[in-house]
Design an enzyme around this catalytic site. Structure first.
Site, PDB file in Angstrom:
ATOM      1  N   HIS A  81       0.750  -1.201  -0.084  1.00 54.71           N
ATOM      2  CA  HIS A  81      -0.022  -0.055   0.079  1.00 54.71           C
ATOM      3  C   HIS A  81       0.967   1.238  -0.017  1.00 54.71           C
ATOM      4  CE1 HIS A  81      -3.440  -2.449   1.765  1.00 54.71           C
ATOM      5  NE2 HIS A  81      -3.474  -2.733   0.356  1.00 54.71           N
ATOM      6  N   HIS A 127      -7.527  -7.891  -8.019  1.00 54.00           N
ATOM      7  CA  HIS A 127      -7.971  -8.673  -6.780  1.00 54.00           C
ATOM      8  C   HIS A 127      -8.232  -7.893  -5.408  1.00 54.00           C
ATOM      9  CE1 HIS A 127      -5.600 -11.575  -9.344  1.00 54.00           C
ATOM     10  NE2 HIS A 127      -6.189 -12.499  -8.650  1.00 54.00           N
ATOM     11  N   SER A 140      -6.735  -1.975  -0.720  1.00 57.62           N
ATOM     12  CA  SER A 140      -6.301  -1.290  -1.837  1.00 57.62           C
ATOM     13  C   SER A 140      -7.628  -0.560  -2.511  1.00 57.62           C
ATOM     14  CB  SER A 140      -5.685  -2.180  -2.834  1.00 57.62           C
ATOM     15  OG  SER A 140      -6.430  -3.259  -3.184  1.00 57.62           O
ATOM     16  N   GLU A 149     -13.531  -8.744  -7.423  1.00 53.56           N
ATOM     17  CA  GLU A 149     -13.322  -9.496  -6.606  1.00 53.56           C
ATOM     18  C   GLU A 149     -14.278 -10.712  -6.766  1.00 53.56           C
ATOM     19  OE1 GLU A 149     -11.479 -10.137  -3.786  1.00 53.56           O
ATOM     20  OE2 GLU A 149     -12.823 -11.829  -3.532  1.00 53.56           O
ATOM     21  N   ASP A 179     -13.569 -12.699 -12.601  1.00 57.88           N
ATOM     22  CA  ASP A 179     -12.332 -13.211 -12.380  1.00 57.88           C
ATOM     23  C   ASP A 179     -11.207 -12.214 -12.937  1.00 57.88           C
ATOM     24  OD1 ASP A 179     -10.416 -15.496 -12.288  1.00 57.88           O
ATOM     25  OD2 ASP A 179     -10.153 -15.331 -14.262  1.00 57.88           O
ATOM     26  N   ASP A 196      -2.836  -8.282  -7.313  1.00 60.54           N
ATOM     27  CA  ASP A 196      -2.780  -8.840  -5.940  1.00 60.54           C
ATOM     28  C   ASP A 196      -3.107 -10.072  -5.540  1.00 60.54           C
ATOM     29  OD1 ASP A 196      -1.695  -8.785  -3.078  1.00 60.54           O
ATOM     30  OD2 ASP A 196      -3.285  -7.546  -2.502  1.00 60.54           O
TER      31      ASP A 196
HETATM   32  C1  LIG Z   1      -4.637 -10.446  -1.220  1.00 62.91           C
HETATM   33  S1  LIG Z   1      -6.394 -10.378  -1.318  1.00 62.91           S
HETATM   34  C2  LIG Z   1      -6.441  -8.759  -1.923  1.00 62.91           C
HETATM   35  C3  LIG Z   1      -6.214  -7.655  -1.319  1.00 62.91           C
HETATM   36  C4  LIG Z   1      -6.388  -6.259  -1.770  1.00 62.91           C
HETATM   37  N1  LIG Z   1      -5.690  -6.159  -2.942  1.00 62.91           N
HETATM   38  C5  LIG Z   1      -5.742  -5.262  -0.795  1.00 62.91           C
HETATM   39  O1  LIG Z   1      -4.698  -4.910  -1.031  1.00 62.91           O
HETATM   40  O2  LIG Z   1      -6.412  -4.885   0.197  1.00 62.91           O
HETATM   41  C6  LIG Z   1      -6.816 -11.163  -2.619  1.00 62.91           C
HETATM   42  C7  LIG Z   1      -8.004 -11.461  -3.029  1.00 62.91           C
HETATM   43  O3  LIG Z   1      -8.256 -11.973  -4.352  1.00 62.91           O
HETATM   44  C8  LIG Z   1      -9.549 -12.552  -4.367  1.00 62.91           C
HETATM   45  N2  LIG Z   1      -9.540 -13.585  -5.508  1.00 62.91           N
HETATM   46  C9  LIG Z   1      -8.862 -14.886  -5.529  1.00 62.91           C
HETATM   47  N3  LIG Z   1      -8.905 -15.099  -6.710  1.00 62.91           N
HETATM   48  C10 LIG Z   1      -9.597 -14.497  -7.491  1.00 62.91           C
HETATM   49  C11 LIG Z   1      -9.763 -14.346  -8.880  1.00 62.91           C
HETATM   50  N4  LIG Z   1      -9.301 -15.230  -9.801  1.00 62.91           N
HETATM   51  N5  LIG Z   1     -10.392 -13.147  -9.439  1.00 62.91           N
HETATM   52  C12 LIG Z   1     -10.739 -12.161  -8.493  1.00 62.91           C
HETATM   53  N6  LIG Z   1     -10.502 -12.181  -7.313  1.00 62.91           N
HETATM   54  C13 LIG Z   1      -9.914 -13.376  -6.818  1.00 62.91           C
HETATM   55  C14 LIG Z   1      -9.511 -13.373  -2.900  1.00 62.91           C
HETATM   56  O4  LIG Z   1     -11.000 -13.582  -2.576  1.00 62.91           O
HETATM   57  C15 LIG Z   1      -8.836 -12.129  -2.105  1.00 62.91           C
HETATM   58  O5  LIG Z   1     -10.022 -11.180  -1.664  1.00 62.91           O
END
Ligand SMILES: C[S@@+](CC[C@H](N)C(=O)[O-])C[C@H]1O[C@@H](n2cnc3c(N)ncnc32)[C@H](O)[C@@H]1O
Length: 278
Positions: A18, A41, A91, A109, A138, A161
């Site tokens: 961040h 993500h 984020s 998400e 996705d 992420d």
């Molecule tokens: C590390 S966290 C994200 C944290 C966020 N970027 C932050 O910094 O606050 C990863 C997220 O990706 C989501 N996720 C996992 N696979 C995904 C996909 N194929 N497409 C979209 N989201 C996905 C998970 O549910 C999770 O909430």
């Protein structure tokens, strides 16, 4: 999908990601032209560190918990945004707090609960601004489908992420970067990755160096030698097409993080390296 970011919100990996994200966004906003930000993500958006999963793991105490009081100059902008948010901002919230009227933010998400929370908070929710949209979509598909930027915008910052639950997530990341870059070669792509064991990170760096993409820089922070595959020993941010000044700015940010969050264990350190030329 078992990963829930609430357990890890505000930990040292989040602080690193961040703090660098805030710098990247500010750097891109030096130009008045509108910016498209794609958060592939996105997570749940913001997190209550005093309750639920974050309180149970307490990871944030060794992260943002050590930065809030008298933050070093290199982290002041990031910490001030965190303070303004009240809860710990993920984020999407950090980005949204920095949006100008001419900018757009799209968040993806996939997890149904985190998507619902994010949507309730942001798109049409309490902190909503009209430039933000939230999709249950996705991430890897979105890198093809949501680039190039919509609405005539000609600049983009893409944050990738993933949760690294799947053993092939580094391969998905390399493929996703290639897909996004093919759709919008001038975009700035920032991908966070965990450093647990040395081998997967080394393989990812080699894959990116040999990918044919140009202008790639990595910023890495280690709390200890990356020898235990079960532990988050460090983390990195790989940036394709970094804005001018990124390498020089990332060093003091990482140094400040290490000074506050370092454990003094053998092998702690940081590095900012160019792995592909412009
Ligand atoms: C590390 S966290 C994200 C944290 C966020 N970027 C932050 O910094 O606050 C990863 C997220 O990706 C989501 N996720 C996992 N696979 C995904 C996909 N194929 N497409 C979209 N989201 C996905 C998970 O549910 C999770 O909430």
């Amino acid at each position: 999908m078992n990963y829930r970011h609430a357990f890890h919100a505000g930990n040292f990996g989040d602080c690193m990601k961040h703090a660098l994200l805030v710098w990247l966004l500010r750097a891109l906003q030096r130009k008045p032209a509108g910016l498209f930000v794609l958060d592939t993500h996105a997570g749940a958006g913001r997190y209550d560190l005093s309750a639920g999963p974050a309180e149970r793991t307490g990871e944030w105490r060794a992260g943002i918990g050590r930065l809030l009081d008298e933050p070093p100059a290199a982290l002041a902008d990031y910490v001030s945004l965190v303070r303004d948010c009240g809860l710990y901002p993920g984020s999407p919230m950090l980005i949204e707090a920095m949006l100008r009227p001419q900018d757009r933010l799209t968040c993806c998400e996939l997890h149904p609960e985190d998507h619902a929370t994010l949507r309730a908070t942001m798109a049409g929710g309490e902190t909503s601004v009209p430039q933000t949209s939230v999709h249950r979509r996705d991430a890897w598909e979105a890198l093809g489908g949501l680039l190039p930027p919509p609405g005539g915008l000609r600049r983009a910052l893409v944050l990738i992420d993933p949760p690294y639950e799947a053993t092939d997530e580094f391969s998905s990341l390399a493929a996703g970067l290639a897909r996004g870059h093919a759709r919008f070669p001038t975009g700035v792509f920032a991908a966070w990755y965990p450093i647990k064991h040395r081998a997967p990170v080394r393989a990812f760096r080699v894959a990116m160096r040999d990918s044919g993409l140009r202008d790639i820089v990595t910023a890495e922070l280690w709390l200890r030698e990356p020898l235990d595959a079960a532990r988050l020993n460090g983390c990195g941010l790989l940036v394709v097409n970094p804005p001018f000044g990124f390498m020089a700015a990332a060093e003091p940010i990482l140094a400040a993080l290490l000074a506050r969050l370092g454990t003094g264990e053998a092998g702690q350190g940081f590095a900012v390296e160019r792995i592909a030329d412009e």
